[in-house]
Design a protein around this motif. Structure first.
Motif, PDB file in Angstrom:
ATOM      1  N   PHE A 144      -4.310  -8.242   1.111  1.00 58.74           N
ATOM      2  CA  PHE A 144      -3.332  -9.135   0.956  1.00 58.74           C
ATOM      3  C   PHE A 144      -2.154  -8.956   1.524  1.00 58.74           C
ATOM      4  O   PHE A 144      -1.045  -9.467   0.930  1.00 58.74           O
ATOM      5  N   THR A 145      -2.024  -8.446   2.612  1.00 57.52           N
ATOM      6  CA  THR A 145      -0.725  -8.359   3.726  1.00 57.52           C
ATOM      7  C   THR A 145      -1.391  -8.919   4.805  1.00 57.52           C
ATOM      8  O   THR A 145      -2.084  -8.032   5.625  1.00 57.52           O
ATOM      9  N   THR A 146      -0.593  -9.898   5.686  1.00 58.42           N
ATOM     10  CA  THR A 146      -0.471 -10.069   6.813  1.00 58.42           C
ATOM     11  C   THR A 146       0.367  -9.345   7.886  1.00 58.42           C
ATOM     12  O   THR A 146       0.229  -8.922   8.936  1.00 58.42           O
ATOM     13  N   PHE A 147       1.641  -9.483   7.156  1.00 53.56           N
ATOM     14  CA  PHE A 147       2.884  -8.584   7.695  1.00 53.56           C
ATOM     15  C   PHE A 147       3.862  -8.344   6.538  1.00 53.56           C
ATOM     16  O   PHE A 147       3.602  -8.865   5.473  1.00 53.56           O
ATOM     17  N   TYR A 148       4.727  -7.571   6.765  1.00 60.39           N
ATOM     18  CA  TYR A 148       5.708  -7.137   6.047  1.00 60.39           C
ATOM     19  C   TYR A 148       7.119  -7.881   6.625  1.00 60.39           C
ATOM     20  O   TYR A 148       7.471  -7.741   7.836  1.00 60.39           O
ATOM     21  N   ALA A 149       7.968  -8.418   5.804  1.00 64.36           N
ATOM     22  CA  ALA A 149       9.080  -9.192   6.187  1.00 64.36           C
ATOM     23  C   ALA A 149      10.071  -8.106   5.560  1.00 64.36           C
ATOM     24  O   ALA A 149      10.369  -8.142   4.074  1.00 64.36           O
ATOM     25  N   LYS A 150      10.997  -7.140   6.189  1.00 62.74           N
ATOM     26  CA  LYS A 150      11.658  -6.098   5.672  1.00 62.74           C
ATOM     27  C   LYS A 150      10.689  -5.179   5.018  1.00 62.74           C
ATOM     28  O   LYS A 150      10.019  -4.588   5.557  1.00 62.74           O
ATOM     29  N   THR A 151      10.758  -5.179   3.579  1.00 63.80           N
ATOM     30  CA  THR A 151       9.758  -4.580   2.923  1.00 63.80           C
ATOM     31  C   THR A 151       8.733  -5.240   2.177  1.00 63.80           C
ATOM     32  O   THR A 151       7.978  -4.564   1.689  1.00 63.80           O
ATOM     33  N   LYS A 152       9.050  -6.524   2.113  1.00 67.60           N
ATOM     34  CA  LYS A 152       8.141  -7.418   1.245  1.00 67.60           C
ATOM     35  C   LYS A 152       6.905  -7.859   1.927  1.00 67.60           C
ATOM     36  O   LYS A 152       6.751  -8.102   3.287  1.00 67.60           O
ATOM     37  N   SER A 153       5.872  -7.794   1.321  1.00 65.75           N
ATOM     38  CA  SER A 153       4.461  -7.802   2.080  1.00 65.75           C
ATOM     39  C   SER A 153       4.207  -9.281   2.002  1.00 65.75           C
ATOM     40  O   SER A 153       4.608  -9.874   1.042  1.00 65.75           O
ATOM     41  N   MET A 154       3.700 -10.026   2.962  1.00 63.26           N
ATOM     42  CA  MET A 154       3.512 -11.570   3.222  1.00 63.26           C
ATOM     43  C   MET A 154       2.128 -11.829   3.426  1.00 63.26           C
ATOM     44  O   MET A 154       1.526 -11.053   4.340  1.00 63.26           O
ATOM     45  N   LEU A 155       1.512 -12.675   3.001  1.00 63.76           N
ATOM     46  CA  LEU A 155       0.137 -13.062   3.334  1.00 63.76           C
ATOM     47  C   LEU A 155       0.283 -14.562   3.889  1.00 63.76           C
ATOM     48  O   LEU A 155       0.508 -15.592   3.124  1.00 63.76           O
TER      49      LEU A 155
END
Length: 185
Positions: A144-155
């Protein structure tokens, strides 16, 4: 506090209706991505929450009618446990799985910042602003993660970017020499 919040929410709704598109937010930059599961995620979460609220209100009634309260503590414990799982664990799990689902992503060229719109726990839209340099790609691909923005996982779904260059820039692929075709010639 609640009346004030309701009034301010109405104000936001009215304001967004008066513009040409509800997703035009010049303060966030240009819209570069729109998640196609936003309505599904919202619907599933809403259904889960409403079921949980219904369960909470129905529990005393069910216990009264079924006479579970009179029977053994073991039966009572098992009943509470089962209802508890559906009432609390399901919505919490759903939130943890979908909290990083990006509904919309905006990009501001002049400052190289992104604004990701996601749903928070109370189903309201939440904006997270980050720089391209804050983007970290997980070493191992996560479900459920494409990348992390700072520490937040983003999909995000890479195929839903109308301009593939926007996705490449977000992920930092345009900076890395590995992906530059000029170097291959």
């Amino acid at each position: 506090g609640f009346i004030f919040q309701a009034a301010s929410f109405q104000g936001v709704a009215v304001r967004s209706l008066s513009t040409s598109s509800p997703h035009d937010h010049p303060e966030h930059g240009r819209l570069v991505y729109k998640g196609n599961l936003a309505k599904t995620v919202l619907g599933v979460k809403f259904f889960s929450y409403s079921t949980s609220i219904f369960n909470l209100f129905m529990m005393p009634y069910i216990m009264l009618k079924s006479g579970i309260g009179v029977e053994s503590l073991l039966v009572q414990g098992a009943f509470y446990g089962l209802i508890g799982i559906f009432t609390f664990v399901t919505p919490v799990t759903l939130h943890l799985l979908t909290k990083g689902y990006v509904i919309r992503l905006y990009y501001k060229d002049e400052v190289d910042t992104y604004t990701a719109i996601t749903y928070n726990a109370i189903l309201a839209e939440k904006a997270t602003v980050f720089h391209q340099k804050d983007v970290k790609i997980p070493d191992i691909s996560k479900m459920f993660t494409t990348f992390y923005a700072k520490t937040k996982s983003m999909l995000v779904n890479p195929t839903l970017f109308p301009n593939p260059q926007d996705y490449n820039h977000l992920m930092g692929y345009d900076k890395s020499s590995i992906f530059k075709f000029e170097d291959l010639e």
